[in-house]
Enzyme design. Structure first.
Site, PDB file in Angstrom:
ATOM      1  N   ASN A  73       0.841  -1.195   0.000  1.00 44.70           N
ATOM      2  CA  ASN A  73       0.000   0.000   0.000  1.00 44.70           C
ATOM      3  C   ASN A  73       0.881   1.252   0.000  1.00 44.70           C
ATOM      4  OD1 ASN A  73      -2.446   1.425   0.158  1.00 44.70           O
ATOM      5  ND2 ASN A  73      -2.299   1.572   2.360  1.00 44.70           N
ATOM      6  N   ASN A 130       1.431   3.648   1.904  1.00 45.17           N
ATOM      7  CA  ASN A 130       2.132   4.106   3.109  1.00 45.17           C
ATOM      8  C   ASN A 130       3.130   3.090   3.651  1.00 45.17           C
ATOM      9  OD1 ASN A 130       0.505   2.160   4.253  1.00 45.17           O
ATOM     10  ND2 ASN A 130      -0.619   3.550   5.593  1.00 45.17           N
ATOM     11  N   LYS A 131       3.296   1.963   2.971  1.00 44.63           N
ATOM     12  CA  LYS A 131       4.182   0.913   3.475  1.00 44.63           C
ATOM     13  C   LYS A 131       5.646   1.230   3.183  1.00 44.63           C
ATOM     14  CE  LYS A 131       1.085  -1.876   5.245  1.00 44.63           C
ATOM     15  NZ  LYS A 131      -0.167  -1.153   4.946  1.00 44.63           N
ATOM     16  N   ILE A 132       6.527   0.462   3.806  1.00 44.53           N
ATOM     17  CA  ILE A 132       7.964   0.710   3.671  1.00 44.53           C
ATOM     18  C   ILE A 132       8.420   0.499   2.234  1.00 44.53           C
ATOM     19  CG2 ILE A 132       8.678  -1.652   4.283  1.00 44.53           C
ATOM     20  CD1 ILE A 132      10.885  -0.238   6.040  1.00 44.53           C
TER      21      ILE A 132
END
Length: 380
Positions: A191, A193-195
């Site tokens: 997604n 906002n993931k790393i």
């Protein structure tokens, strides 16, 4: 022109490098604008190489990966599925997709993940009422490894298969082994906002070839082998696009740098706020493990400050800084009001006291200092 001091600091924005466009441009040049193509195959191979998993299937979301994982584990209507209460709703929604019942288990206070004591209590109680759980979804919250040794031993004792929700934990390790590879099925999320991000997307990993083939079959509308469109099984439109997979390939080249930066951000906050007695940091890494520190999270001590997490969040917002509460426990959600729950006091307390701080790997030291200064204004 607006001053840098007024630019918004986001919680965890995408952080792209220079290589993603190479893969995307190649997809355009070769006309692979589809949910198939060399970027998808390459991305799956990259994840296998990084994690050590034998097989990977690139999907439209981490939620889709959990859903297909539950199908592979044989979860059917009426089954019970054990699940952490302290997690995002996407962990539990696929249980409902299958017509099964989530059985929520409380956290323990160190890693904030599933409590082994409560897990055993839940299993034994469900067996007593004739409802042995069909599967266990084990979450690694905010990238921090759960107490895997204890939890996996309990699951093995009762012969309950494990789906490992490592949606937030790509790049995290337990006993020098990447998370996502301890369960029968592992799941990652990409997604925004993931790393590591592909804008949207997910990955299912497993060591079973037949399961990988079945997941791919189900993710591509379950088309039977025939010269025409014939379907004997319900399928899903869950495949990742070749374009987004290209972004993922470029992001994989940067993963270790991103983990390093997120861990440095966590350490920076902890050092700069060490004398603020009202603030503590967590969750804690188990011995011998590494968290990717996807998000830096704090707890407030009500005996040391009158500020609540919501007051702190609003104050940061007034400074154009995004923060957010910790996950609201799923057993508190109206959606799951009738679901069995074992414990709850620990994750309730974490939710009431906690906050996620901006943790994006593109943050500068000036950005970090703005966050610390704003925290000091309201907490001290």
């Amino acid at each position: 022109m607006r001053s840098r001091d007024h630019d918004r600091i986001y919680l965890s924005p995408p952080h792209l490098g220079r290589h993603e466009l190479n893969y995307v441009h190649k997809a355009f040049e070769d006309n692979w604008i589809a949910p198939t193509g060399p970027n998808i195959t390459g991305f799956e191979q990259d994840v296998c190489q990084y994690t050590g998993a034998a097989y990977a299937v690139a999907l439209a979301s981490g939620t889709a990966a959990i859903h297909l994982g539950l199908i592979l584990l044989g979860v059917e209507p009426g089954d019970d599925v054990l699940c952490s209460s302290f997690t995002f709703v996407a962990t539990a929604n696929p249980i409902v997709y299958q017509g099964a019942t989530p059985v929520f288990v409380d956290s323990e206070p160190n890693t904030w993940n599933m409590c082994p004591v409560r897990l055993r209590e839940a299993i034994e109680d469900r067996i007593r009422v004739g409802k042995k759980p069909k599967a266990l979804i084990l979450v690694h919250l905010y990238g921090t490894p759960a107490q895997l040794h204890e939890l996996l031993n309990i699951a093995a004792e009762f012969e309950i298969p494990v789906l490992e929700d490592a949606a937030e934990a790509l790049g995290s390790h337990y006993a020098d082994r990447p998370l996502g590879t301890f369960g029968a099925v592992g799941v990652f999320s990409f997604n925004g906002n993931k790393i590591l991000t592909t804008s949207s997307g997910g990955m299912l990993v497993t060591n079973r070839q037949d399961w990988a083939q079945q997941a791919l079959f189900l993710a591509t509308q379950a088309k039977d082998q025939a010269p025409y469109y014939q379907h004997s099984t319900t399928g899903y439109n869950y495949r990742l696009s070749n374009i987004l997979a290209g972004i993922g390939r470029g992001q994989m080249e940067l993963l270790e740098d991103r983990v390093k930066k997120r861990r440095e951000i966590y350490a920076w906050y902890k050092e700069k706020l060490r004398e603020v007695s009202a603030i503590s940091f967590g969750p804690h890494e188990p011995v011998g493990s590494r968290s990717n520190r996807w998000l830096t999270t704090i707890l407030l001590d009500a005996n040391q400050t009158s500020a609540t997490p919501e007051q702190v969040r609003q104050h940061l917002e007034s400074r154009n800084i995004e923060a957010r509460p910790l996950w609201k426990p799923l057993h508190q959600q109206p959606l799951f009001a009738s679901s069995p729950t074992y414990g709850g006091a620990v994750c309730n307390d974490l939710f009431m006291r906690g906050l996620c701080l901006p943790s994006g790997s593109s943050m500068t030291e000036d950005d970090l200092q703005r966050v610390v200064d704003a925290l000091r204004e309201v907490v001290l």
